[in-house]
Design a protein around this motif. Structure first.
Motif, short mmCIF file in Angstrom:
data_model
loop_
_atom_site.label_atom_id
_atom_site.label_comp_id
_atom_site.label_asym_id
_atom_site.label_seq_id
_atom_site.Cartn_x
_atom_site.Cartn_y
_atom_site.Cartn_z
N VAL A 3 0.84 -1.34 0.07
CA VAL A 3 0.02 0.08 0.04
C VAL A 3 0.83 1.10 -0.04
N ASN A 4 1.67 1.19 0.71
CA ASN A 4 2.76 2.46 1.01
C ASN A 4 3.61 2.58 -0.27
N ILE A 31 -2.81 7.79 0.03
CA ILE A 31 -2.72 6.39 0.11
C ILE A 31 -1.66 6.22 1.13
N ALA A 89 -1.24 3.95 4.92
CA ALA A 89 -0.33 3.01 5.04
C ALA A 89 0.35 3.40 6.62
#
Length: 430
Positions: free
Chosen positions: A311-312, A368, A372
């Motif tokens: 995600v990160n 986003i 994360a």
């Protein structure tokens, strides 16, 4: 016939308000410090994870220990020593002088670029200190948290007051949005465009150095606190927060010249809004996840760790690649042959690549990444996701301010651009 720019007054009176005018400015001026303290009392080891924020704070202020901790002499000394270190590092470390955008008076502001070197020096010294004296010695941020909040708040107030007073100097260039004549509003929004002490531009200096670097040092301190509690190691969740936020900080420091074209630097005055944001809010609110994990260690396991890393990585990829496209284009490069339109002012606006998908794709990457950073804390304490919600609201507000400014700047060309790039932040959604 309207006056030419040459004949127009240098500092015209501000005729429109943001933030609902003086009442809104006063509410934010009081509300931001209140919320910063409240977040501490709403998310600490003595408060149940699902406890309400404000009752926890209200109960705390009846405690004698709270009022003593507000004026922690040691925390004040350490914070002001830290700020002094940043100024000295700015002065003595080598760095190029970069010319910013042209100001209304025809002059250019010049900025010394050495935030990356300052950050490396600070992190190196902190690492050496931990190696020499042990990780237990670097937990003072956790132990003196409230005192550090008060110290950072006091510096924010002092700088905002200095900036407001600087606007009274002969020849001072005031911000177009901060010259309303209302003390409360101008103090908050920023009266002086570029307050300086000698060649030190306070606004750009605060943007990256004392708050942003301190954010990562606080994260390191929280990792040391966790290691002290669980036997000399840190959890995978704490490691993720350290790596994610450390990467973000180092990236910002390394790309320091990018900020000199941002609205904060080119347009906004320097007032309490920016000073409290840079010096108090960024280091002490953005580190909320690390502080929570310091007293509530969580082991994620490899599967959840890999998922959160993914995600990160997606967020950082969007954030960095979008900013790279923009900065290359601004510097006269177009290696991807991106499409653009040329406005009547001669300015070019990208309409393909990341910037053809939305008007602010870098904001999408930011949001986003924010998610994360919070995922390693699990879901027991909703307050650790405060940053995601806040940052989303902040970026939407910033986008709307930018849209309003561009509409005034480009006129019908901006309407043409919005037809080509209709989505503001999230493609096909917003």
């Amino acid at each position: 016939m309207s006056p030419s720019p040459k004949d127009a007054p240098l500092n015209p009176r501000t005729t429109s308000y943001e933030f609902l005018g003086p009442p809104g400015a006063l509410a934010v001026t009081l509300g931001v410090p209140f919320l910063t303290y409240a977040l501490y009392f709403g998310c600490n080891e003595s408060t149940p994870p699902l406890a309400l924020l404000y009752p926890s704070f209200i109960n705390a202020i009846y405690s004698k220990d709270f009022w003593i901790s507000l004026w922690d002499v040691q925390a004040f000394k350490l914070y002001y020593s830290w700020y002094t270190f940043c100024v000295v590092a700015w002065a003595i470390l080598p760095g190029d002088w970069v010319k910013g955008t042209q100001l209304r008076n025809g002059h250019y502001q010049h900025y010394k670029v050495n935030a990356f070197a300052t950050g490396l020096l600070a992190i190196g010294l902190a690492t050496g200190y931990i190696i020499r004296f042990g990780y237990q010695s670097f937990t003072f941020f956790y132990e003196h948290w409230v005192g550090f909040l008060s110290a950072a708040l006091s510096m924010s107030i002092l700088q905002a007051a200095f900036s407001y007073a600087s606007g009274s100097r002969s020849g001072s260039l005031l911000a177009l949005g901060g010259n309303s004549g209302n003390l409360i509003y101008d103090f908050y929004i920023g009266r002086t465009l570029n307050p300086q002490i000698g060649s030190l531009d306070i606004k750009s200096f605060n943007e990256l150095r004392p708050g942003l670097i301190l954010w990562f040092l606080i994260d390191i301190s929280m990792a040391c606190e966790q290691a002290t509690r669980i036997g000399g190691r840190i959890t995978d969740s704490m490691a993720l927060v350290l790596v994610f936020q450390g990467l973000y900080v180092v990236d910002a420091l390394y790309n320091e010249p990018d900020i000199f074209r941002q609205m904060d630097i080119t347009t906004d005055g320097f007032g309490f809004m920016l000073s409290v944001g840079d010096l108090l809010w960024v280091p002490f609110v953005y580190s909320l996840q690390a502080r929570y994990l310091a007293f509530h260690p969580i082991e994620l396991g490899w599967a959840r760790t890999v998922a959160i890393i993914a995600v990160n990585a997606v967020g950082f990829w969007i954030f960095r690649s979008a900013n790279s496209e923009k900065n290359e284009f601004r510097n006269g490069k177009n290696p991807k042959n991106l499409q653009f339109i040329t406005t009547e002012r001669g300015t070019k606006l990208l309409t393909s690549g990341w910037w053809g998908m939305s008007q602010h794709p870098n904001y999408l990457g930011d949001i986003i990444m924010a998610l994360a950073w919070s995922l390693p804390t699990g879901f027991e304490a909703p307050l650790t996701y405060f940053y995601v919600v806040y940052f989303g609201v902040l970026l939407i507000h910033r986008q709307r301010r930018d849209d309003e400014a561009c509409e005034k700047k480009y006129g019908k060309d901006w309407e043409k651009y919005k037809k080509l790039v209709p989505y503001r932040i999230v493609p096909y959604l917003y």
